[in-house]
Design a protein around this motif. Structure first.
Motif, PDB file in Angstrom:
ATOM      1  N   VAL A  42       0.842  -1.189   0.000  1.00 47.98           N
ATOM      2  CA  VAL A  42       0.000   0.000   0.000  1.00 47.98           C
ATOM      3  C   VAL A  42       0.879   1.240   0.000  1.00 47.98           C
ATOM      4  N   ALA A  43       0.765   2.038  -1.052  1.00 48.67           N
ATOM      5  CA  ALA A  43       1.479   3.312  -1.135  1.00 48.67           C
ATOM      6  C   ALA A  43       0.588   4.406  -0.562  1.00 48.67           C
ATOM      7  N   ARG A  44       1.144   5.229   0.345  1.00 57.19           N
ATOM      8  CA  ARG A  44       0.368   6.290   0.998  1.00 57.19           C
ATOM      9  C   ARG A  44       1.099   7.622   0.799  1.00 57.19           C
ATOM     10  N   PRO A  45       0.943   8.221  -0.373  1.00 59.88           N
ATOM     11  CA  PRO A  45       1.656   9.464  -0.673  1.00 59.88           C
ATOM     12  C   PRO A  45       1.128  10.636   0.147  1.00 59.88           C
ATOM     13  N   GLN A  46       1.970  11.667   0.283  1.00 57.04           N
ATOM     14  CA  GLN A  46       1.570  12.892   0.965  1.00 57.04           C
ATOM     15  C   GLN A  46       1.458  14.076   0.025  1.00 57.04           C
ATOM     16  N   THR A  47       2.046  13.974  -1.165  1.00 61.91           N
ATOM     17  CA  THR A  47       2.049  15.097  -2.105  1.00 61.91           C
ATOM     18  C   THR A  47       1.741  14.612  -3.509  1.00 61.91           C
ATOM     19  N   THR A  48       1.392  15.554  -4.363  1.00 62.11           N
ATOM     20  CA  THR A  48       1.175  15.236  -5.772  1.00 62.11           C
ATOM     21  C   THR A  48       2.454  14.708  -6.398  1.00 62.11           C
ATOM     22  N   GLN A  49       3.582  15.256  -5.978  1.00 61.48           N
ATOM     23  CA  GLN A  49       4.867  14.787  -6.501  1.00 61.48           C
ATOM     24  C   GLN A  49       5.105  13.321  -6.132  1.00 61.48           C
ATOM     25  N   ASP A  50       4.696  12.926  -4.928  1.00 61.04           N
ATOM     26  CA  ASP A  50       4.804  11.523  -4.540  1.00 61.04           C
ATOM     27  C   ASP A  50       3.977  10.639  -5.479  1.00 61.04           C
ATOM     28  N   VAL A  51       2.728  11.059  -5.753  1.00 61.51           N
ATOM     29  CA  VAL A  51       1.862  10.280  -6.631  1.00 61.51           C
ATOM     30  C   VAL A  51       2.473  10.158  -8.020  1.00 61.51           C
ATOM     31  N   SER A  52       3.008  11.261  -8.509  1.00 63.48           N
ATOM     32  CA  SER A  52       3.640  11.254  -9.828  1.00 63.48           C
ATOM     33  C   SER A  52       4.804  10.262  -9.876  1.00 63.48           C
ATOM     34  N   ALA A  53       5.625  10.265  -8.831  1.00 64.54           N
ATOM     35  CA  ALA A  53       6.772   9.353  -8.791  1.00 64.54           C
ATOM     36  C   ALA A  53       6.311   7.899  -8.704  1.00 64.54           C
ATOM     37  N   ILE A  54       5.272   7.636  -7.916  1.00 68.79           N
ATOM     38  CA  ILE A  54       4.726   6.275  -7.817  1.00 68.79           C
ATOM     39  C   ILE A  54       4.268   5.785  -9.183  1.00 68.79           C
ATOM     40  N   MET A  55       3.560   6.652  -9.913  1.00 71.65           N
ATOM     41  CA  MET A  55       3.046   6.236 -11.211  1.00 71.65           C
ATOM     42  C   MET A  55       4.169   6.000 -12.214  1.00 71.65           C
ATOM     43  N   ARG A  56       5.224   6.786 -12.150  1.00 73.46           N
ATOM     44  CA  ARG A  56       6.364   6.553 -13.063  1.00 73.46           C
ATOM     45  C   ARG A  56       7.011   5.202 -12.771  1.00 73.46           C
ATOM     46  N   LEU A  57       7.152   4.873 -11.494  1.00 68.29           N
ATOM     47  CA  LEU A  57       7.745   3.589 -11.121  1.00 68.29           C
ATOM     48  C   LEU A  57       6.836   2.434 -11.545  1.00 68.29           C
ATOM     49  N   VAL A 163     -18.042  19.664  -8.789  1.00 74.43           N
ATOM     50  CA  VAL A 163     -16.603  19.764  -9.048  1.00 74.43           C
ATOM     51  C   VAL A 163     -16.355  20.856 -10.080  1.00 74.43           C
ATOM     52  N   LEU A 164     -15.569  21.865  -9.703  1.00 75.54           N
ATOM     53  CA  LEU A 164     -15.245  22.966 -10.615  1.00 75.54           C
ATOM     54  C   LEU A 164     -13.914  22.750 -11.323  1.00 75.54           C
ATOM     55  N   GLY A 165     -12.986  22.089 -10.654  1.00 68.59           N
ATOM     56  CA  GLY A 165     -11.678  21.864 -11.245  1.00 68.59           C
ATOM     57  C   GLY A 165     -10.968  20.726 -10.550  1.00 68.59           C
ATOM     58  N   LEU A 166      -9.955  20.162 -11.234  1.00 69.65           N
ATOM     59  CA  LEU A 166      -9.227  19.021 -10.693  1.00 69.65           C
ATOM     60  C   LEU A 166      -7.741  19.129 -10.969  1.00 69.65           C
ATOM     61  N   GLU A 167      -6.973  18.534 -10.089  1.00 68.65           N
ATOM     62  CA  GLU A 167      -5.577  18.214 -10.370  1.00 68.65           C
ATOM     63  C   GLU A 167      -5.491  16.698 -10.429  1.00 68.65           C
ATOM     64  N   VAL A 168      -4.906  16.163 -11.503  1.00 67.68           N
ATOM     65  CA  VAL A 168      -4.900  14.715 -11.735  1.00 67.68           C
ATOM     66  C   VAL A 168      -3.505  14.276 -12.150  1.00 67.68           C
ATOM     67  N   VAL A 169      -3.051  13.185 -11.552  1.00 61.73           N
ATOM     68  CA  VAL A 169      -1.824  12.535 -12.008  1.00 61.73           C
ATOM     69  C   VAL A 169      -2.205  11.450 -13.006  1.00 61.73           C
ATOM     70  N   LEU A 170      -1.649  11.528 -14.196  1.00 62.25           N
ATOM     71  CA  LEU A 170      -1.967  10.585 -15.266  1.00 62.25           C
ATOM     72  C   LEU A 170      -1.153   9.302 -15.113  1.00 62.25           C
ATOM     73  N   PRO A 171      -1.513   8.243 -15.811  1.00 62.39           N
ATOM     74  CA  PRO A 171      -0.827   6.960 -15.633  1.00 62.39           C
ATOM     75  C   PRO A 171       0.676   7.002 -15.879  1.00 62.39           C
ATOM     76  N   ASP A 172       1.147   7.921 -16.725  1.00 68.23           N
ATOM     77  CA  ASP A 172       2.586   7.993 -16.986  1.00 68.23           C
ATOM     78  C   ASP A 172       3.313   8.935 -16.032  1.00 68.23           C
ATOM     79  N   GLY A 173       2.591   9.473 -15.046  1.00 70.12           N
ATOM     80  CA  GLY A 173       3.216  10.349 -14.061  1.00 70.12           C
ATOM     81  C   GLY A 173       3.079  11.827 -14.344  1.00 70.12           C
ATOM     82  N   ARG A 174       2.631  12.195 -15.538  1.00 71.99           N
ATOM     83  CA  ARG A 174       2.405  13.614 -15.809  1.00 71.99           C
ATOM     84  C   ARG A 174       1.264  14.142 -14.945  1.00 71.99           C
ATOM     85  N   VAL A 175       1.304  15.444 -14.678  1.00 73.17           N
ATOM     86  CA  VAL A 175       0.289  16.069 -13.836  1.00 73.17           C
ATOM     87  C   VAL A 175      -0.520  17.047 -14.678  1.00 73.17           C
ATOM     88  N   TRP A 176      -1.836  16.844 -14.689  1.00 72.24           N
ATOM     89  CA  TRP A 176      -2.728  17.823 -15.320  1.00 72.24           C
ATOM     90  C   TRP A 176      -3.257  18.751 -14.244  1.00 72.24           C
TER      91      TRP A 176
END
Length: 472
Positions: A42-57, A163-176
């Motif tokens: 179980v990965a428990r990230p604290q930041t968007t950058q953590d999520v991005s790194a998890i998805m890249r791995l 929902v008015l807006g979102l920040e999303v980490v994509l499967p390849d780790g990019r952030v929208w």
């Protein structure tokens, strides 16, 4: 990259509190305890950058990722399938970052619990008008992923409308970064709406801009008893025609469900003198205290009594009585859960078809399995029926009839112009029914969207699109 190397990289990235491999059964099992598979951890990230790194791995190792919020899904949409997934829990991304009291918006992390958001906003005399029974556990990201509805959708819409807006980490780790707290934003495709209801198959919502409303200072609530579904629908129509701009909820349940509730759940009080076949919970609300909603409601109900639509009823005299009435509706699923085995169905039909649908469906289900106990309840204002079944008294389960019962309900809902999946999504438990009930054109469009967002097919594999499909 080998699996052991992936696990080592995740442990280094997230630390001991952020990468869990021991005692993780609660993450691997759905709320109904019907689906469970082992995961890599179980990965428990604290930041968007953590999520991005998890998805890249994960992408580099070709390992599936299962996003998870509060794990309150009733369709097993937030637990892994077979094959060693990474569970990505958003529980540590639980910051409510800003509350704009002038623009009536807020920005939150995906891991914020709905009940915590409600409590914080109450201090500013604001509200986020999504209410459901799992509010003490459900998280914002999961509510977005399932496009949750709840008891106030009649007035405020589904999650996609809030929902008015979102920040999303994509499967390849990019952030929208689409975190724009705007009601009007027509600069191209409405990407935020594509992620609402996608059940974590397109990417991982990390932050959200949400629409808020002034808190209602004035409420009037009543529990009404009626004879049948025809009367229930007619009463709902009359209430909407007379009090439409004030109605915030129209919730219904039946006496069979009330029986289970009163038998199993403590602290439940029934306010009427006698029992009846069906019940309607109606609530009016306003931000203005100058309007006497109780008088308006009682006047409307008086006319309904005179015409025979209502057999009995009570209007809440204070907040304690109001909460007691709502508990009857909100604890309905818990009463049936404690009764024993059940089959849950989350369907919707046009309100004009509801009475006829329920009459025919009741007869057919009892033909398929004589003695089957029916507990339909839900949201009259939008035609959403939680058509739940319990086995006949004295029988431990549904035997060989389980699939036939569900398939009939789903096919009948679709034939009535409705949907076999109203507000819970598909998850893992409805996949086979989706294949039977979606048209080839609809299935093809969904596969194309899945391929566009997740070409390697690692996001919540097996949910919405069957495993192995949706990628080239």
């Amino acid at each position: 990259m080998g699996l052991s190397s992936l696990q080592e990289d995740l442990a280094r990235l997230l630390g001991a509190k952020g990468w869990l491999t021991d005692d993780i059964g609660i993450y691997q099992t759905d709320w109904l305890k019907m689906h469970a598979h082992q995961s890599l951890g179980v990965a428990r990230p604290q930041t968007t950058q953590d999520v991005s790194a998890i998805m890249r791995l994960a992408q580099a190792a070709d390992v599936p990722v299962t996003p998870q919020g509060g794990n309150t899904s009733l369709c097993a949409g937030a637990v892994p399938g077979a094959g060693g997934h990474i569970i990505l829990s958003m529980s540590r991304m639980n910051q409510i970052e800003t509350v704009d009291t002038e623009g009536f918006t807020c920005i939150t992390g995906a891991g914020v619990v709905l009940g915590d958001l409600h409590d914080l906003l109450a201090k500013s005399d604001l509200s986020f008008p999504l209410h459901l029974g799992s509010g003490g556990s459900a998280q914002i990201g999961g509510l977005i992923a399932t496009n949750a509805g709840g008891s106030h959708a009649l007035r405020y819409g589904m999650m996609q409308d809030l929902v008015l807006g979102l920040e999303v980490v994509l499967p390849d780790g990019r952030v929208w970064n689409g975190l724009r707290p705007l009601i009007k934003d027509n600069a191209g495709y409405q990407l935020r709406r594509l992620f609402c209801g996608s059940e974590g198959t397109f990417g991982i919502v990390t932050r959200a801009a949400l629409r808020l409303y002034p808190a209602a200072r004035n409420k009037a609530t009543a529990l009404l008893a009626v004879q049948d579904y025809e009367t229930l629908v007619q009463l709902g129509r009359n209430l909407r025609q007379t009090l439409g701009e004030f109605i915030s909820a129209l919730e219904f349940f039946c006496d069979a469900g009330l029986d289970m509730l009163l038998h199993h759940v403590r602290g439940v009080e029934y306010p009427l003198e006698t029992r009846h076949p069906h019940y309607l919970l109606v609530e009016l609300s306003s931000t203005s205290s100058a309007i006497d909603l109780s008088d308006l409601l009682e006047d409307c109900l008086g006319q309904a009594f005179e015409t025979g639509l209502i057999r009995d009823g009570a209007v809440a005299a204070n907040e304690t009585q109001r909460a007691a009435m709502w508990k009857l509706r909100e604890e309905m699923p818990e009463g049936q859960r404690l009764e024993g085995p059940q089959i849950k169905h989350d369907i919707s039909v046009p309100i004009s078809e509801l009475a006829g649908f329920m009459k025919i469906a009741t007869s057919e289900l009892r033909r398929i399995l004589p003695g089957v106990r029916l507990n339909p309840f839900g949201h009259l204002g939008d035609g959403n029926v939680h058509f739940n079944l319990s086995p006949p008294l004295g029988q431990p389960d549904f035997g060989a009839h389980k699939k036939a019962l569900s398939l009939y309900i789903y096919e009948a809902a679709e034939a009535a112009g409705g949907s076999f999946a109203a507000e819970h999504g598909l998850g893992r438990s409805k996949g086979e029914f989706a294949d039977w009930l979606r048209s080839p054109v609809e299935q093809d469009l969904m596969r194309q969207l899945k391929t566009a967002f997740d070409p390697n097919g690692i996001m919540n594999l097996g949910v919405i699109i069957p495993a192995g499909e949706g990628q080239e």
